[in-house]
Motif scaffolding. Structure first.
Motif, PDB file in Angstrom:
ATOM      1  N   THR A   8       0.786  -1.110  -0.137  1.00  0.00           N
ATOM      2  CA  THR A   8      -0.004   0.004  -0.035  1.00  0.00           C
ATOM      3  C   THR A   8       0.945   0.963   0.063  1.00  0.00           C
ATOM      4  O   THR A   8       0.643   2.126  -0.674  1.00  0.00           O
ATOM      5  CB  THR A   8      -1.047   0.151   1.368  1.00  0.00           C
ATOM      6  OG1 THR A   8      -1.740  -1.249   1.230  1.00  0.00           O
ATOM      7  CG2 THR A   8      -1.832   1.231   1.032  1.00  0.00           C
ATOM      8  N   ARG A   9       1.780   1.247   0.763  1.00  0.00           N
ATOM      9  CA  ARG A   9       2.732   2.392   0.747  1.00  0.00           C
ATOM     10  C   ARG A   9       3.345   2.558  -0.514  1.00  0.00           C
ATOM     11  O   ARG A   9       3.624   3.878  -0.859  1.00  0.00           O
ATOM     12  CB  ARG A   9       3.796   2.338   2.070  1.00  0.00           C
ATOM     13  CG  ARG A   9       4.671   3.410   2.201  1.00  0.00           C
ATOM     14  CD  ARG A   9       5.875   3.291   3.261  1.00  0.00           C
ATOM     15  NE  ARG A   9       5.348   2.723   4.393  1.00  0.00           N
ATOM     16  CZ  ARG A   9       6.007   1.873   5.181  1.00  0.00           C
ATOM     17  NH1 ARG A   9       7.080   1.514   5.128  1.00  0.00           N
ATOM     18  NH2 ARG A   9       5.453   1.527   6.334  1.00  0.00           N
ATOM     19  N   PHE A  10       3.737   1.319  -1.154  1.00  0.00           N
ATOM     20  CA  PHE A  10       4.529   1.466  -2.638  1.00  0.00           C
ATOM     21  C   PHE A  10       3.547   1.973  -3.589  1.00  0.00           C
ATOM     22  O   PHE A  10       4.003   2.912  -4.568  1.00  0.00           O
ATOM     23  CB  PHE A  10       5.005   0.165  -2.980  1.00  0.00           C
ATOM     24  CG  PHE A  10       5.536   0.121  -4.388  1.00  0.00           C
ATOM     25  CD1 PHE A  10       6.734   0.666  -4.541  1.00  0.00           C
ATOM     26  CD2 PHE A  10       4.723  -0.453  -5.316  1.00  0.00           C
ATOM     27  CE1 PHE A  10       7.231   0.665  -5.903  1.00  0.00           C
ATOM     28  CE2 PHE A  10       5.192  -0.464  -6.871  1.00  0.00           C
ATOM     29  CZ  PHE A  10       6.542   0.217  -7.030  1.00  0.00           C
ATOM     30  N   LYS A  11       2.290   1.679  -3.221  1.00  0.00           N
ATOM     31  CA  LYS A  11       1.263   2.212  -4.425  1.00  0.00           C
ATOM     32  C   LYS A  11       0.979   3.698  -3.979  1.00  0.00           C
ATOM     33  O   LYS A  11       0.803   4.576  -5.392  1.00  0.00           O
ATOM     34  CB  LYS A  11      -0.201   1.516  -4.238  1.00  0.00           C
ATOM     35  CG  LYS A  11       0.054   0.078  -4.798  1.00  0.00           C
ATOM     36  CD  LYS A  11      -1.482  -0.425  -4.645  1.00  0.00           C
ATOM     37  CE  LYS A  11      -1.783  -1.733  -5.152  1.00  0.00           C
ATOM     38  NZ  LYS A  11      -2.958  -2.355  -4.953  1.00  0.00           N
ATOM     39  N   ARG A  12       0.970   4.136  -2.774  1.00  0.00           N
ATOM     40  CA  ARG A  12       0.901   5.612  -2.481  1.00  0.00           C
ATOM     41  C   ARG A  12       1.952   6.495  -2.989  1.00  0.00           C
ATOM     42  O   ARG A  12       1.830   7.312  -3.645  1.00  0.00           O
ATOM     43  CB  ARG A  12       0.684   5.690  -0.869  1.00  0.00           C
ATOM     44  CG  ARG A  12       0.263   7.203  -0.521  1.00  0.00           C
ATOM     45  CD  ARG A  12      -0.138   7.080   1.035  1.00  0.00           C
ATOM     46  NE  ARG A  12      -0.511   5.849   1.719  1.00  0.00           N
ATOM     47  CZ  ARG A  12      -0.131   5.712   2.680  1.00  0.00           C
ATOM     48  NH1 ARG A  12       0.407   6.404   3.545  1.00  0.00           N
ATOM     49  NH2 ARG A  12      -0.595   4.374   3.253  1.00  0.00           N
ATOM     50  N   ILE A  13       3.326   5.886  -2.988  1.00  0.00           N
ATOM     51  CA  ILE A  13       4.397   6.493  -3.563  1.00  0.00           C
ATOM     52  C   ILE A  13       4.309   6.477  -5.214  1.00  0.00           C
ATOM     53  O   ILE A  13       4.779   7.532  -5.365  1.00  0.00           O
ATOM     54  CB  ILE A  13       5.921   5.877  -2.967  1.00  0.00           C
ATOM     55  CG1 ILE A  13       5.906   6.143  -1.452  1.00  0.00           C
ATOM     56  CG2 ILE A  13       6.898   6.306  -3.728  1.00  0.00           C
ATOM     57  CD1 ILE A  13       6.938   5.246  -0.820  1.00  0.00           C
ATOM     58  N   ALA A  14       3.821   5.251  -5.665  1.00  0.00           N
ATOM     59  CA  ALA A  14       3.980   5.467  -6.929  1.00  0.00           C
ATOM     60  C   ALA A  14       2.952   6.399  -7.587  1.00  0.00           C
ATOM     61  O   ALA A  14       3.028   6.810  -8.667  1.00  0.00           O
ATOM     62  CB  ALA A  14       3.606   4.017  -7.437  1.00  0.00           C
ATOM     63  N   VAL A  15       1.860   6.552  -6.948  1.00  0.00           N
ATOM     64  CA  VAL A  15       0.910   7.512  -7.209  1.00  0.00           C
ATOM     65  C   VAL A  15       1.220   8.815  -7.110  1.00  0.00           C
ATOM     66  O   VAL A  15       0.907   9.393  -8.167  1.00  0.00           O
ATOM     67  CB  VAL A  15      -0.624   7.209  -6.535  1.00  0.00           C
ATOM     68  CG1 VAL A  15      -1.710   8.319  -6.638  1.00  0.00           C
ATOM     69  CG2 VAL A  15      -1.307   5.689  -6.775  1.00  0.00           C
ATOM     70  N   GLY A  17       4.323  10.016  -7.165  1.00  0.00           N
ATOM     71  CA  GLY A  17       5.446   9.916  -8.158  1.00  0.00           C
ATOM     72  C   GLY A  17       4.809  10.234  -9.505  1.00  0.00           C
ATOM     73  O   GLY A  17       5.246  11.247 -10.094  1.00  0.00           O
ATOM     74  N   GLY A  18       3.909   9.512  -9.780  1.00  0.00           N
ATOM     75  CA  GLY A  18       3.075   9.662 -11.145  1.00  0.00           C
ATOM     76  C   GLY A  18       2.507  10.888 -10.948  1.00  0.00           C
ATOM     77  O   GLY A  18       2.507  11.670 -12.382  1.00  0.00           O
TER      78      GLY A  18
END
Length: 172
Positions: A8-15, A17-18
């Motif tokens: 979830t943290r990775f998804k948040r960072i990816a969103v 960043g995107g």
């Protein structure tokens, strides 16, 4: 449970960043439309009055109202290839492959200047130089002036062909 929280943290960072990259792309595309390039590029260049002898030999050339001697402009197709090649080699090697700002040259100049702790090199493209020589002189060369010229160069690159820009630069 830990893997899910990490994902979830990775998804948040990816969103985030995107979204940041999308915002930068939008700024890169839209910001040049917020500035105008110098008026001198929008109107024809003043030409000096020339006097010639009967055989065509030049006798005298009067100054323009701006105090310059300006001959008839030369179109891109009439420019000698050697002049174009020499200009590009000396001023802007990647002229035909950038969009008004040469980020490799900016990085190199920043590195060189930071290492020397003073300005030892620049990164202006031919388009940026055309904007600079066509605008009224600034009293000081500040970072704000350079950023505005870069945005004006980006706008000019969108509206003029590379051939028009190079011809206008060489004519000035």
């Amino acid at each position: 449970m830990i893997k899910v929280a990490g994902l979830t943290r990775f998804k948040r960072i990816a969103v985030i960043g995107g979204a940041g990259l999308l915002l930068l792309a939008l700024i890169w595309w839209a910001l040049p439309w917020c500035v105008f390039y110098p008026d001198a590029l929008s109107r024809p260049q003043l030409i000096s009055v020339s006097f010639t002898a009967r055989d065509g030999a030049p006798l005298r050339q009067l100054l323009t109202s701006e105090g310059q001697r300006v001959s008839l402009p030369v179109e891109f197709k009439a420019l000698p290839r050697s002049l174009i090649d020499a200009t590009l080699a000396a001023e802007d090697k990647r002229f035909f492959s950038h969009a008004g700002i040469d980020w490799l040259a900016v990085g190199r100049a920043a590195w060189d200047n930071a290492g020397s702790r003073r300005v030892v090199s620049g990164a202006s493209t031919i388009t940026q130089q055309l904007v600079k020589i066509s605008a009224p002189r600034e009293s000081r060369r500040t970072l704000g002036v350079k950023v505005r010229e870069a945005l004006q160069a980006r706008r000019l690159e969108r509206e003029w062909s590379k051939e028009q820009i190079l011809a206008a630069y060489l004519n000035r």
